[in-house]
Design a protein around this motif. Structure first.
Motif, PDB file in Angstrom:
ATOM      1  N   PHE A 401       0.831  -1.201   0.000  1.00 11.11           N
ATOM      2  CA  PHE A 401       0.000   0.000   0.000  1.00 11.11           C
ATOM      3  C   PHE A 401       0.871   1.258   0.000  1.00 11.11           C
ATOM      4  O   PHE A 401       0.624   2.201  -0.773  1.00 11.11           O
ATOM      5  CB  PHE A 401      -0.915  -0.010   1.227  1.00 11.11           C
ATOM      6  N   ASP A 402       1.886   1.294   0.868  1.00  6.78           N
ATOM      7  CA  ASP A 402       2.765   2.461   0.951  1.00  6.78           C
ATOM      8  C   ASP A 402       3.535   2.670  -0.347  1.00  6.78           C
ATOM      9  O   ASP A 402       3.719   3.808  -0.796  1.00  6.78           O
ATOM     10  CB  ASP A 402       3.745   2.309   2.116  1.00  6.78           C
ATOM     11  N   LEU A 403       3.990   1.573  -0.967  1.00 15.19           N
ATOM     12  CA  LEU A 403       4.741   1.683  -2.218  1.00 15.19           C
ATOM     13  C   LEU A 403       3.878   2.262  -3.336  1.00 15.19           C
ATOM     14  O   LEU A 403       4.273   3.198  -4.033  1.00 15.19           O
ATOM     15  CB  LEU A 403       5.285   0.310  -2.632  1.00 15.19           C
ATOM     16  N   VAL A 404       2.671   1.711  -3.503  1.00 17.46           N
ATOM     17  CA  VAL A 404       1.799   2.137  -4.595  1.00 17.46           C
ATOM     18  C   VAL A 404       1.346   3.583  -4.394  1.00 17.46           C
ATOM     19  O   VAL A 404       1.454   4.421  -5.294  1.00 17.46           O
ATOM     20  CB  VAL A 404       0.581   1.204  -4.717  1.00 17.46           C
ATOM     21  N   THR A 405       0.839   3.884  -3.199  1.00 15.76           N
ATOM     22  CA  THR A 405       0.330   5.240  -2.961  1.00 15.76           C
ATOM     23  C   THR A 405       1.473   6.260  -2.973  1.00 15.76           C
ATOM     24  O   THR A 405       1.289   7.390  -3.430  1.00 15.76           O
ATOM     25  CB  THR A 405      -0.426   5.318  -1.623  1.00 15.76           C
ATOM     26  N   GLY A 406       2.664   5.864  -2.497  1.00 15.45           N
ATOM     27  CA  GLY A 406       3.803   6.776  -2.498  1.00 15.45           C
ATOM     28  C   GLY A 406       4.210   7.172  -3.911  1.00 15.45           C
ATOM     29  O   GLY A 406       4.502   8.349  -4.185  1.00 15.45           O
ATOM     30  N   ARG A 407       4.242   6.202  -4.829  1.00 17.13           N
ATOM     31  CA  ARG A 407       4.599   6.501  -6.222  1.00 17.13           C
ATOM     32  C   ARG A 407       3.554   7.427  -6.862  1.00 17.13           C
ATOM     33  O   ARG A 407       3.904   8.345  -7.604  1.00 17.13           O
ATOM     34  CB  ARG A 407       4.695   5.199  -7.014  1.00 17.13           C
ATOM     35  N   LEU A 408       2.285   7.165  -6.580  1.00 17.14           N
ATOM     36  CA  LEU A 408       1.220   7.985  -7.158  1.00 17.14           C
ATOM     37  C   LEU A 408       1.211   9.388  -6.560  1.00 17.14           C
ATOM     38  O   LEU A 408       0.943  10.372  -7.262  1.00 17.14           O
ATOM     39  CB  LEU A 408      -0.139   7.310  -6.958  1.00 17.14           C
ATOM     40  N   MET A 409       1.517   9.494  -5.277  1.00 15.36           N
ATOM     41  CA  MET A 409       1.637  10.803  -4.637  1.00 15.36           C
ATOM     42  C   MET A 409       2.692  11.645  -5.341  1.00 15.36           C
ATOM     43  O   MET A 409       2.472  12.822  -5.662  1.00 15.36           O
ATOM     44  CB  MET A 409       2.044  10.651  -3.164  1.00 15.36           C
ATOM     45  N   GLN A 410       3.830  11.018  -5.578  1.00 18.50           N
ATOM     46  CA  GLN A 410       4.944  11.719  -6.199  1.00 18.50           C
ATOM     47  C   GLN A 410       4.608  12.138  -7.629  1.00 18.50           C
ATOM     48  O   GLN A 410       4.921  13.261  -8.056  1.00 18.50           O
ATOM     49  CB  GLN A 410       6.190  10.828  -6.193  1.00 18.50           C
ATOM     50  N   LYS A 411       3.947  11.263  -8.363  1.00 14.02           N
ATOM     51  CA  LYS A 411       3.668  11.549  -9.768  1.00 14.02           C
ATOM     52  C   LYS A 411       2.608  12.637  -9.933  1.00 14.02           C
ATOM     53  O   LYS A 411       2.714  13.484 -10.831  1.00 14.02           O
ATOM     54  CB  LYS A 411       3.206  10.282 -10.489  1.00 14.02           C
ATOM     55  N   TYR A 412       1.580  12.647  -9.067  1.00 14.45           N
ATOM     56  CA  TYR A 412       0.465  13.579  -9.251  1.00 14.45           C
ATOM     57  C   TYR A 412       0.495  14.776  -8.303  1.00 14.45           C
ATOM     58  O   TYR A 412      -0.363  15.664  -8.403  1.00 14.45           O
ATOM     59  CB  TYR A 412      -0.866  12.823  -9.097  1.00 14.45           C
ATOM     60  N   GLY A 413       1.463  14.811  -7.398  1.00 12.24           N
ATOM     61  CA  GLY A 413       1.593  15.967  -6.513  1.00 12.24           C
ATOM     62  C   GLY A 413       0.444  16.121  -5.542  1.00 12.24           C
ATOM     63  O   GLY A 413      -0.057  17.236  -5.334  1.00 12.24           O
ATOM     64  N   VAL A 414       0.019  15.006  -4.950  1.00 13.73           N
ATOM     65  CA  VAL A 414      -1.112  15.021  -4.024  1.00 13.73           C
ATOM     66  C   VAL A 414      -0.735  14.294  -2.735  1.00 13.73           C
ATOM     67  O   VAL A 414       0.322  13.668  -2.647  1.00 13.73           O
ATOM     68  CB  VAL A 414      -2.359  14.362  -4.650  1.00 13.73           C
ATOM     69  N   SER A 415      -1.599  14.353  -1.744  1.00 14.83           N
ATOM     70  CA  SER A 415      -1.351  13.682  -0.471  1.00 14.83           C
ATOM     71  C   SER A 415      -1.720  12.204  -0.558  1.00 14.83           C
ATOM     72  O   SER A 415      -2.441  11.781  -1.460  1.00 14.83           O
ATOM     73  CB  SER A 415      -2.174  14.343   0.636  1.00 14.83           C
ATOM     74  N   ARG A 416      -1.233  11.431   0.401  1.00 15.51           N
ATOM     75  CA  ARG A 416      -1.567  10.006   0.442  1.00 15.51           C
ATOM     76  C   ARG A 416      -3.074   9.801   0.661  1.00 15.51           C
ATOM     77  O   ARG A 416      -3.685   8.908   0.088  1.00 15.51           O
ATOM     78  CB  ARG A 416      -0.781   9.288   1.540  1.00 15.51           C
ATOM     79  N   THR A 417      -3.656  10.661   1.487  1.00 19.93           N
ATOM     80  CA  THR A 417      -5.090  10.552   1.732  1.00 19.93           C
ATOM     81  C   THR A 417      -5.880  10.763   0.441  1.00 19.93           C
ATOM     82  O   THR A 417      -6.843  10.038   0.166  1.00 19.93           O
ATOM     83  CB  THR A 417      -5.540  11.588   2.780  1.00 19.93           C
ATOM     84  N   ALA A 418      -5.474  11.749  -0.361  1.00 23.25           N
ATOM     85  CA  ALA A 418      -6.155  11.997  -1.633  1.00 23.25           C
ATOM     86  C   ALA A 418      -6.024  10.807  -2.569  1.00 23.25           C
ATOM     87  O   ALA A 418      -6.990  10.412  -3.233  1.00 23.25           O
ATOM     88  CB  ALA A 418      -5.601  13.258  -2.295  1.00 23.25           C
ATOM     89  N   VAL A 419      -4.839  10.211  -2.624  1.00 19.66           N
ATOM     90  CA  VAL A 419      -4.633   9.018  -3.468  1.00 19.66           C
ATOM     91  C   VAL A 419      -5.509   7.873  -2.980  1.00 19.66           C
ATOM     92  O   VAL A 419      -6.172   7.187  -3.772  1.00 19.66           O
ATOM     93  CB  VAL A 419      -3.153   8.600  -3.460  1.00 19.66           C
ATOM     94  N   LYS A 420      -5.517   7.645  -1.674  1.00 15.93           N
ATOM     95  CA  LYS A 420      -6.311   6.554  -1.100  1.00 15.93           C
ATOM     96  C   LYS A 420      -7.791   6.695  -1.457  1.00 15.93           C
ATOM     97  O   LYS A 420      -8.437   5.750  -1.923  1.00 15.93           O
ATOM     98  CB  LYS A 420      -6.141   6.536   0.415  1.00 15.93           C
TER      99      LYS A 420
END
Length: 448
Positions: A401-420
């Motif tokens: 979960f941390d790996l997937v959401t972390g990569r998406l956070m970095q790519k889209y410039g958003v928080s982990r909560t927003a990605v989740k």
């Protein structure tokens, strides 16, 4: 003793706001009674046999049966623009005045800019007097073009304590409702329910009420319901016009384009005022003139700031200025998982739409789906039948979960909560963290 001119002007200001509220609702035929059966007056006199003279009332609403020349019921309103709670003596004195002019078919209402003492509320209920506390919309999180209370349906049972506090607590601060009401039978934020109670207690028969009352369907929402696909489609159009090709959207470029196109003024990293510090505000949009502000914080968070800006831009793109004068948001408003059908109020609909649209701009569905699937392939995360990405309290699943959401956070410039929340809304994530512990506790309690 003559009142000073400043006191008269202050009293008149509240009286005119109250009159204008009723005139607006009645002229648009959104009031409890049909517009052809109502007349609103300011400073009209009604004859008192005891005085052999007229008693002038601040505001009055006369209600007529179809074709009648004389009113069948009249609501007489006294306004108190106080900075202290309304005492029982004021309510008793007003009740005496009403009794002198039209005891049988009149209902008394006291409107105040302040709270009511407990004795005043008790006396009002015993005599069938209505109480209304009026709040100026300038301090609201959501300032609507229509009175929030005039469009409100019946107040839910679990919200009654807020209404009670608004009526009784002088320091109470309303965030959205302009009226806190005590009818002869209940506390409510709904002006419709308030007047229904008043008029039904005025002695009109059921058949008479049916001839003058509007159907409750008049309380239909001004803000239309919008499907998720419709919001997604509109966000794609915005991104296409910007030439978006994936990754982190350039919100500054988007703002610059809209400034050129419509004159939208956008300011970021603004120091909050002292009042905003007391009740932290992240962002604000005003439609007259058109402007968006994003405020700085003691704890900088780039992902949160980007979502705040996207949220306010969403109100702009969704043309919520038809219904809003201004809106401000804080962390509690960013609830993408809330269904717009759970609360059908206009405010709830606009906030849900703004949140979903903001997520769609920051994390576009087509790109998000492709990036997510690619990450699962690269990280070799299999679907074990619980959903594409499953997270519980096991270390291996937490790591994924941390790996997937972390990569998406970095790519889209958003928080982990927003990605989740975005992944959950797209049906890509199932999060059951903490549920195993809860089941264990329930099992222990059940065994006991």
């Amino acid at each position: 003793m003559r009142k000073p001119a400043s006191s008269i002007q202050k009293g008149n200001a509240l009286e005119l706001r109250v009159r204008d509220l009723f005139e607006s609702e009645i002229s648009e035929d959104r009031f409890w009674a049909k517009k052809d059966n109502c007349r609103v007056f300011w400073k009209k006199g009604y004859h008192s046999k005891d005085r052999q003279d007229d008693i002038v009332f601040d505001v009055s609403i006369e209600i007529y049966l179809p074709g009648a020349k004389e009113y069948s019921s009249v609501v007489l309103i006294e306004c108190k623009n106080y900075t202290h709670p309304v005492p029982v003596d004021d309510v008793e004195e007003f009740f005496t005045k009403v009794q002198q002019v039209a005891a049988a078919n009149a209902k008394a209402v006291v409107v105040a800019s302040s709270a009511f003492q407990s004795g005043a509320r008790t006396f009002a209920k015993s005599k069938g007097i209505g109480l209304m506390r009026y709040f100026d919309a300038k301090d609201f999180k959501w300032e609507l073009r229509r009175s929030p209370s005039a469009g409100a349906r019946s107040t839910p049972a679990d919200e009654i304590f807020h209404v009670e506090a608004g009526l009784s607590n002088q320091d109470f601060r309303s965030l959205s409702f302009d009226l806190y009401l005590q009818s002869p039978s209940r506390a409510t934020n709904s002006l419709w329910d308030f007047f229904e109670d008043l008029v039904l207690e005025s002695g009109l028969h059921t058949q008479q009420v049916r001839r003058i009352a509007n159907p409750r369907s008049k309380l239909s929402n001004q803000v239309p319901f919008r499907e998720k696909d419709e919001l997604e489609t509109q966000s794609i159009e915005v991104l296409a016009n910007l030439g978006y090709v994936g990754g982190e959207i350039d919100l500054q470029e988007l703002c610059a384009r809209e400034t050129k196109r419509s004159g939208l003024l956008v300011e970021t990293n603004i120091l909050p005022s002292e009042s905003d510090k007391a009740a932290p505000v992240l962002g604000r949009i005003e439609f007259d003139p058109l402007a968006i502000k994003v405020y700085s914080s003691d704890t900088p968070n780039r992902g949160r700031d980007r979502f705040t800006l996207a949220h306010e831009l969403a109100h702009y793109f969704l043309n919520h200025g038809r219904y809003l004068i201004k809106e401000s948001c804080d962390d509690s408003d960013f609830q993408l998982q809330r269904s717009s059908t759970l609360d059908s109020s206009d405010v709830a609909r606009m906030e849900y739409q703004a949140n979903y649209f903001a997520a769609s701009i920051l994390m576009p569905r087509m790109y998000m789906l492709e990036d997510f699937r690619q990450l699962l392939r690269t990280l070799e995360i299999p679907d074990k039948g619980f959903g594409p990405l499953f997270v519980d309290d096991q270390p291996c699943n937490l790591q994924n979960f941390d790996l997937v959401t972390g990569r998406l956070m970095q790519k889209y410039g958003v928080s982990r909560t927003a990605v989740k929340i975005r992944l959950e809304s797209l049906g890509l994530l199932r999060d059951v963290r903490g549920q195993s512990a809860l089941r264990s506790i329930q099992n222990v309690l059940g065994a006991g």
